[in-house]
Design an enzyme around this catalytic site. Sequence first.
Site, short mmCIF file in Angstrom:
data_model
loop_
_atom_site.label_atom_id
_atom_site.label_comp_id
_atom_site.label_asym_id
_atom_site.label_seq_id
_atom_site.Cartn_x
_atom_site.Cartn_y
_atom_site.Cartn_z
N ASP A 189 0.86 -1.20 0.00
CA ASP A 189 0.00 0.00 0.00
C ASP A 189 0.89 1.24 0.00
O ASP A 189 2.01 1.17 -0.49
CB ASP A 189 -0.95 -0.07 1.22
CG ASP A 189 -2.27 0.66 0.94
OD1 ASP A 189 -2.22 1.86 0.65
OD2 ASP A 189 -3.33 0.02 1.02
N HIS A 248 2.30 1.96 -3.14
CA HIS A 248 1.43 2.96 -3.77
C HIS A 248 1.99 4.37 -3.68
O HIS A 248 1.28 5.34 -3.89
CB HIS A 248 0.02 2.88 -3.18
CG HIS A 248 -0.66 1.56 -3.40
ND1 HIS A 248 -1.93 1.28 -2.95
CD2 HIS A 248 -0.24 0.44 -4.04
CE1 HIS A 248 -2.26 0.04 -3.29
NE2 HIS A 248 -1.24 -0.49 -3.94
#
Length: 394
Positions: free
Chosen positions: A217, A240
Amino acid sequence: MMKSSITTLVLFILLATSSGIVQSADIPISKFGGVPNSDITQALANAWNEACQSATASKIMIPSGQYRMKAVAVKGPCKAPIELYVDGTIIAPPNPKDLNNEWQWVKFEYVDFLTISGSGVFDGQGATAWKLNDCGKNPNCARLSMNFGFNFVKHSVVGSITSKDSKNFNVNVLGCQNFTFDGFKISNPGNSINTDGIHMGRSTDVKILNTNIATGDDCISIGDGSVQTTISNVKCGPGHGISVGSLGKFTTELPVQDLMVKQVTFTNTDNGLRIKTWPSAPGTSPITGLTYQDITMINVKNPIIIDQEYCPWNQCSKQSPSKIKISNVTFKNIRGTSGTQEGVSLICSSGVPCEGVVLSDVDLTFNGSPATAVCRNAKPMIQGKSPQCTAPKA
Ligand SMILES: *[C@@H]1O[C@H](CO)[C@@H](O)[C@H](O)[C@H]1NC(C)=O
Ligand SMILES: *[C@@H]1O[C@H](CO)[C@@H](O)[C@H](O)[C@H]1NC(C)=O
């Protein structure tokens, strides 16, 4: 003879003091029964209590070897600085239920002058938890503990230890001040769910230096009330990217200001530099004073992205614009490869357009040609090799 050795001793003490050598008492974890291949939950709690009561600096030592540990929460205020030196590998229970529904596996609260050092590994054993994670669909999903929580910790340093395979975020930083990660490592596979690297909020003067972050993430996410944040010499990927936000959900949020991100390399990440706010949301706290410079992008899907219509899984309405004003954001010397044509996407709020955005030497390519920029409700100042704005597709 006697006199001269006393003189030497006095001289030594003076030198030691002036050169910053402070004597600290060692507290090996074995003093409380913490030996390799045992569960050190209680031993660490006992060692912490001794260190915290000590009027002089102390150093808790966990030497190399494997140890098991359940949830641990250590609290200050303590009387003197504490160093936690870890060379061992500390392993969490794989079953999330064995962490007693705690938000964090290892939690530090209300401590000043804490140092965590050594080359140890905190292994959250997240693989079982990632399979169980249905929080994307189920609002009442079971709580999965993060590896580390630092709450209201000041003047402290996390050094070269590793956070591995967390069940949830790796590290949460809340209400901290003058808090530095230096030489820290975060290691999780790219397909692990919700394993953000470091999330921070309500904190002043957090520094993340010389740190490698691999997650499923956000590498770093910067929440409301983050002021005077520095991120330098960081490697990010998979993951991310570095995000400010998402912001706007709550009226109680505080502004984000003075963020410096420099010398960061993103490799095969979904995003690079991202700012995201929710549409149709009540929050109004502004985001201002952000500088991103000397950044390398290697095959990053969205290298530069401001998204004020952030609405994953269509769980919100885009009826009314975000009320969060974004201003004074500079992107300078950003180079490398984009995984999509639109290397720069600035989608700002129609209610409060972005102001003071600068694109300076943003030089990104997609399949060998220059990547483009799309902008809405933003009129960035374009300098050097940066692309001109075009309107996004409807
Ligand atoms: C910040 O924390 C470090 C590490 O404990 C300490 O050496 C330094 O004096 C602190 N700085 C300030 C301004 O308090
Ligand atoms: C943005 O920068 C300008 C020029 O330096 C300054 O006048 C303005 O106050 C800044 N905006 C905010 C919200 O800090």
